[in-house]
Design a protein around this motif. Structure first.
Motif, short mmCIF file in Angstrom:
data_model
loop_
_atom_site.label_atom_id
_atom_site.label_comp_id
_atom_site.label_asym_id
_atom_site.label_seq_id
_atom_site.Cartn_x
_atom_site.Cartn_y
_atom_site.Cartn_z
N ASN A 46 0.80 -1.22 0.00
CA ASN A 46 0.00 0.00 0.00
C ASN A 46 0.84 1.27 0.00
N ILE A 47 2.09 1.18 0.45
CA ILE A 47 2.94 2.38 0.44
C ILE A 47 4.19 2.18 -0.44
N LYS A 48 4.23 1.08 -1.16
CA LYS A 48 5.36 0.86 -2.07
C LYS A 48 5.26 1.88 -3.22
N PRO A 49 6.37 2.54 -3.58
CA PRO A 49 6.32 3.54 -4.65
C PRO A 49 5.92 2.94 -5.99
N LEU A 50 4.93 3.55 -6.61
CA LEU A 50 4.50 3.19 -7.96
C LEU A 50 4.65 4.43 -8.82
N ALA A 51 5.55 4.39 -9.79
CA ALA A 51 5.85 5.56 -10.62
C ALA A 51 6.22 6.77 -9.76
#
Length: 410
Positions: A46-51
């Motif tokens: 849920n807090i992993k960086p996506l773009a």
């Protein structure tokens, strides 16, 4: 905190309130994103960086910028998720252990939230793993409850897929078609397809959830999303596909308008060019120099003349010094970019909507940054990050133009 009808022309707002003032005053519409820390498929996804943006940040930005919610919440059991949620302007519902188990259902968590917030009359459960959600999706769906009188509304996507009956392994039974006639197999353009739940969001009234124990019921309606906006992330293999999709179809908000950049040594011509590009695109850049760095303090005026940027002295905890500037400009941290290189910068890097650390920065700073720079400090890292910030702003402009959003309404 975002409130409903922000940006509505004054005469329209007065007209609508005059029609049913009691109804409008009594309704409290809340957005609720469920973000448990114990994800099995992708740890802390849920807090992993996506773009370059935390996954939950994509839906929080859409919810807040819609201007339709009286409050926006993240329900979590994890400290780091709570920190990120607050940095994006959300309130936090700290869920109990009873609804934080692998076996806990979304309905149970939402019911607990409603018990603790008795003023909420309509709740929108937004899935954190749907990063291509847009404010317009939420605005149009909510109208079905506030204007048309439905009790629940959920998102769907149209799929053109032929379904066949499953046959148990080892059985002699033959499979059979479930939604087609093989003898008259339709062309895609001759078939409307089927509406499938995509799980992006579920609106429901308090009474439906608390009294009937469900998210879909009463007078039910659906909101159809375009396939390009229907993205879900469950396992690692979904991540690269989602990243490409969100770069093209995600909602980028307003783009950042303020960037802090820590200076610890010499900068290259590439970095200076990157800073100038930011300023040309109306991003205010503030260079941060440690009070303990005597050499750079003596070069403060020269650095300002060379880059055209404001130069600010900061102490051991940069957050204490820059927070006042963020508040003075009436910005949320999601509208701020930050580049830092020391462990002390981690809190700012976590809070900022866009953040990065040079490739040779301290490990704590690199881990806290949302964008991975390929270059080191003084060797082009600032330019790397500046280009990333500018891409995000360009995407934001294109999306606002496509959605017909007036940025002056925010």
């Amino acid at each position: 905190m975002a409130t409903r009808k922000r940006g509505m022309p004054e005469e329209n707002a007065k007209s609508e309130e005059a029609e049913s003032p009691k109804k409008l005053r009594s309704r409290h519409v809340a957005a609720l994103i469920l973000a448990r820390g114990g994800s099995k498929g992708i740890p802390l996804k849920n807090i992993k960086p996506l773009a370059g943006v935390p996954l939950v940040g994509w839906v929080l930005r859409a919810a807040i910028d819609s201007g339709e919610f009286d409050s926006v919440w993240v329900s979590t059991d994890h400290d780091e998720i709570e920190k990120i949620a607050k940095s994006w302007g959300a309130k936090v519902h700290r869920r109990s252990q009873e609804v934080s188990k692998d076996s806990s259902t979304s309905l149970e968590t939402i019911q607990e939230f409603l018990k603790k917030n008795p003023d909420v009359t309509v709740v929108c459960n937004i899935q954190a793993t749907s990063p291509c959600l847009h404010p317009t999706h939420l605005k149009e769906a909510l109208k079905k409850i506030t204007k048309d009188g439905y009790d629940s509304v959920f998102s769907v996507v149209r799929r053109h897929q032929f379904r066949w009956k499953e046959v148990k392994k080892g059985s002699d039974e033959c499979t059979k078609p479930e939604n087609l006639n093989p003898a008259k197999r339709p062309r895609r353009q001759d078939w409307n397809g089927e509406l499938i739940e995509n799980g992006s969001f579920y609106f429901a009234t308090r009474d439906l959830i608390m009294k009937e124990g469900r998210l879909q019921g009463g007078r039910v309606a659906y909101f159809e999303m375009e396939p390009q906006h229907s993205v879900d992330i469950d396992v690692d293999i979904d991540w690269p596909v989602a990243e490409q999709r969100v770069l093209r179809y995600g909602y980028f908000g307003r783009g950042v308008s303020l960037m802090f950049c820590e200076v610890s040594g010499s900068s290259s011509a590439k970095d200076t060019a990157g800073l100038r590009k930011l300023k040309k695109d109306d991003v205010e850049v503030v260079l941060l120099i440690s009070e303990e760095n005597v050499a750079l303090r003596q070069m403060r005026y020269k650095l300002k003349m060379m880059t055209g940027c404001e130069v600010m002295l900061v102490g051991e905890d940069p957050l204490k010094d820059v927070q006042s500037m963020v508040e003075k400009r009436k910005l949320d941290w999601k509208d701020v970019a930050y580049m830092g290189c020391d462990a002390a910068s981690a809190s700012c890097l976590h809070l900022a909507g866009l953040s990065a650390a040079p490739a040779d920065a301290q490990p704590d700073a690199i881990r806290a940054g949302k964008f991975a720079c390929k270059q080191g400090g003084g060797a082009g890292a600032v330019r790397d990050f500046a280009e990333h910030v500018l891409v995000q702003k360009q995407q934001a402009r294109l999306q606002m133009k496509q959605d017909g959003i007036d940025r002056n309404c925010f």
